[in-house]
Design an enzyme around this catalytic site. Structure first.
Site, mmCIF file in Angstrom:
data_model
loop_
_atom_site.group_PDB
_atom_site.id
_atom_site.type_symbol
_atom_site.label_atom_id
_atom_site.label_comp_id
_atom_site.label_asym_id
_atom_site.label_seq_id
_atom_site.Cartn_x
_atom_site.Cartn_y
_atom_site.Cartn_z
ATOM 1 C CG ASP A 22 -1.588 -1.185 1.587
ATOM 2 O OD1 ASP A 22 -1.533 -2.133 0.804
ATOM 3 O OD2 ASP A 22 -2.198 -1.225 2.669
ATOM 4 C CD GLU A 184 -6.996 -5.166 3.939
ATOM 5 O OE1 GLU A 184 -6.473 -5.965 4.724
ATOM 6 O OE2 GLU A 184 -6.653 -5.085 2.749
HETATM 7 C C1 FRU Z 1 -3.855 -3.710 2.713
HETATM 8 C C2 FRU Z 1 -3.227 -4.139 4.028
HETATM 9 C C3 FRU Z 1 -3.593 -3.150 5.105
HETATM 10 C C4 FRU Z 1 -2.474 -3.307 6.080
HETATM 11 C C5 FRU Z 1 -1.300 -3.546 5.171
HETATM 12 C C6 FRU Z 1 -0.234 -4.437 5.745
HETATM 13 O O1 FRU Z 1 -3.189 -4.166 1.590
HETATM 14 O O2 FRU Z 1 -3.646 -5.438 4.359
HETATM 15 O O3 FRU Z 1 -4.859 -3.343 5.663
HETATM 16 O O4 FRU Z 1 -2.288 -2.201 6.893
HETATM 17 O O5 FRU Z 1 -1.811 -4.118 3.990
HETATM 18 O O6 FRU Z 1 0.897 -4.457 4.944
#
Ligand code: FRU
Length: 431
Positions: A22, A184
Site C-alpha cells: 500500500d 481496509e
Molecule cells: C492492505 C493491508 C492493510 C495493512 C497492510 C499491511 O493491503 O492489508 O490493511 O495495513 O496491507 O501491509
C-alpha cells in the site's frame, strides 16, 4: 541501473529493491510530493513491514529516501496517513503486534525522519482483530480533525481537537456495498459538494481478489451518510491490479490526487519481477459525474502525465501512451513477436470496455492471473487513453468515467498495434 531489470517500470514508482504494498501517508508540502509505502527492506515478499519513503517534485520522477518509520515493541508498521499541522508532519499508522492498535509519530524535518509519540498507542479496541489503516484529515467544514479507520467490515470515524485524543463518533458500512472481504485502507474527502468514502476490500473485487470500492454521500464531522441504496456497489477501477487507493493530503489547487498499489493480493507475492515487487499506478485526479440516479467518482490521469508525453511514434514501445478515437465498436490488439497479446474491446451498444490478458505473456505464476476484465463505460466513449509500461496497462476513457488497470508480463515489449474501428495515435512517454 534502475531501468535495466526486464519488468522494472519506466515511469511508475517502484521501490529500489524489496517488497512494496500500500501507498501510505501521502502528502504535499512546499512543492514536494511525499509517498510512504508498506515496505519490506529485507526481501521481496510481504514481511517485516516498515514505511519506505520516496519524494517527487513532479509526481512522476521519484527519489528514494531513507526508511521513515521502523518497527518497535508495539509491532510492525502497517498502513496509515500523514497530515501537516503548521511546520510539523504528523503520521498515523497501525502498530501490528499481538493486537492492532493505532500510533502516531511527528516529523519536524518535513517528513524525512519521525519521532514516535510517547503516549502510543493512541487508539485501541478490545473487540476486533482487523483494526487498522487510520486516515486522518482536517475537516474544514466541521473545523475539527477527523480520522477514519477500518474495523473488520465497517469503517469507524473519530474526531479530535489536538490529534492526540480521539473521540469515537460513528461507524459506517454494515449494510452497504460489497462485504465479500475485509475492509481496509479507507479515505474520506470532499469533492465539490459531496463526500466520498473510499473502501478498499480484499477479497471481493469485481474480478476476484482485492479492489477499491467507494460510497458517495455527506459527512458532518460525526457521521457519514451514504446517498445510495445499501446494495449499490461502486468501483473506482475495473482492472485486477488496483488496490489500497488513498489520496494525498494537502494537494495543491484543491486537487484530489490518488495513487493505488498496482497489484492484487491473489498473486502479488508471486509476480515474476526480480529486484522489486510491485509498482504504484500512475497518479490520478478524482472528480464527480452523474449517471442515471447516481453520482460516481471520475478518474483521470493527473495532468503531470501530459508533461511526460513525448514524441509521436509509429509503433507501441515498452513505455508509451496510446490515444484511440473510438467508433461504436472498437477492437484493439497489442502484440509482440513472440505471439503474446492483449485484446481490448469497446462496445458502444453494451457500453462496456473489456481487456483480456490470457495470452499476454507469463501468466503461469498464478491461476488467478489470466483474466478478462470488463467495465461499464457509463455512456458513450469518444476517446481512450492507454498507458503502457513494462509490466502494466492502464486504460481511461478521456472523460474519466472508466478506469481499468491490469498487470502484464510479456517476454518482450508489445511492438504491434492493430485497431479495428477507430484511430490510434501513439506517443512516447518520456522518462
Ligand atoms: C492492505 C493491508 C492493510 C495493512 C497492510 C499491511 O493491503 O492489508 O490493511 O495495513 O496491507 O501491509
Amino acid at each position: 541501473t534502475q531501468n535495466r531489470e526486464h519488468f522494472r517500470p519506466v515511469y511508475h514508482h517502484t521501490p529500489l529493491y524489496g517488497w512494496m504494498n500500500d501507498p501510505n501517508g501521502m502528502f504535499y508540502k512546499d512543492g514536494v510530493w511525499h509517498l510512504y509505502y508498506q515496505y519490506n527492506p529485507y526481501g521481496s515478499q510481504w514481511e517485516n513491514m516498515t514505511w519506505g519513503h520516496s519524494t517527487s517534485k513532479d509526481l512522476i520522477h521519484w527519489e528514494a529516501q531513507p526508511l521513515a518509520i521502523e518497527a518497535d515493541w508495539l509491532g510492525s508498521i502497517f498502513s496509515g496517513s500523514c497530515v501537516t499541522n503548521g511546520s510539523e508532519v504528523v503520521a498515523f499508522y497501525t502498530s501490528a503486534g499481538h493486537h492492532q492498535t493505532q500510533s502516531m509519530a511527528v516529523s519536524k524535518d518535513g517528513g524525512r525522519t519521525f519521532k514516535k509519540y510517547s503516549g502510543n498507542p493512541i487508539l485501541t479496541t478490545s473487540d476486533i482483530a482487523d483494526f487498522r489503516d487510520p486516515k486522518a484529515f482536517w475537516n474544514e467544514d466541521a473545523k475539527m480533525w477527523n480520522l477514519i479507520l477500518a474495523a473488520g467490515q465497517e469503517m469507524r470515524i473519530y474526531s479530535s481537537k489536538d490529534l492526540k485524543a480521539w473521540k469515537y463518533e460513528s461507524s459506517f458500512g454494515k449494510e452497504y456495498g460489497n462485504h465479500s472481504g475485509v475492509w481496509e485502507c479507507p479515505d474520506l474527502f470532499k469533492i465539490d459538494n459531496k463526500w466520498v468514502l473510499i473502501c478498499n476490500i480484499n477479497p471481493g473485487g469485481p474480478f476476484g481478489g482485492s479492489a477499491t470500492q467507494y460510497f458517495v454521500g455527506q459527512f458532518d464531522g460525526h457521521k457519514f451518510t451514504c446517498e445510495s441504496m445499501p446494495k449499490v456497489t461502486k468501483w473506482l477501477d475495473y482492472g485486477k491490479d488496483h488496490y489500497a487507493t488513498v489520496s494525498f493530503y494537502n494537494a495543491p489547487d484543491n486537487r484530489r490526487t490518488v495513487l493505488a498499489w498496482m497489484s492484487n493480493w491473489q498473486y502479488a507475492n508471486q509476480v515474476p519481477t526480480k529486484q522489486f515487487r510491485s509498482a504504484n499506478s500512475i497518479p490520478r485526479d478524482l472528480g464527480l459525474f452523474r449517471h442515471g440516479e447516481e453520482t460516481y467518482v471520475s478518474v483521470i490521469p493527473s495532468k503531470e502525465m501530459l508533461a511526460v508525453r513525448g514524441a509521436k511514434i509509429k509503433n507501441p514501445t515498452e513505455a508509451c501512451e496510446i490515444l484511440i478515437d473510438t467508433k461504436s465498436q472498437t477492437e484493439i490488439v497489442l502484440s509482440n513477436n513472440k505471439g503474446e497479446k492483449v485484446t481490448m474491446k469497446y462496445d458502444g451498444q453494451q457500453q462496456t470496455f473489456m481487456m483480456e490478458r490470457v495470452k499476454s505473456g507469463d501468466v503461469s505464476f498464478s491461476e488467478a492471473f489470466p483474466a478478462v476484465t470488463v467495465a461499464p463505460t457509463f455512456g458513450t466513449v469518444k476517446q481512450l487513453r492507454i498507458f503502457i509500461d513494462r509490466c502494466s496497462i492502464e486504460v481511461f476513457d478521456a472523460e474519466g468515467k472508466m478506469a481499468m488497470t491490469n498487470l502484464v508480463f510479456p517476454s518482450e515489449p508489445y511492438n504491434t498495434l492493430k485497431v479495428k474501428g477507430g484511430k490510434a495515435t501513439i506517443y512516447q512517454v518520456k522518462n
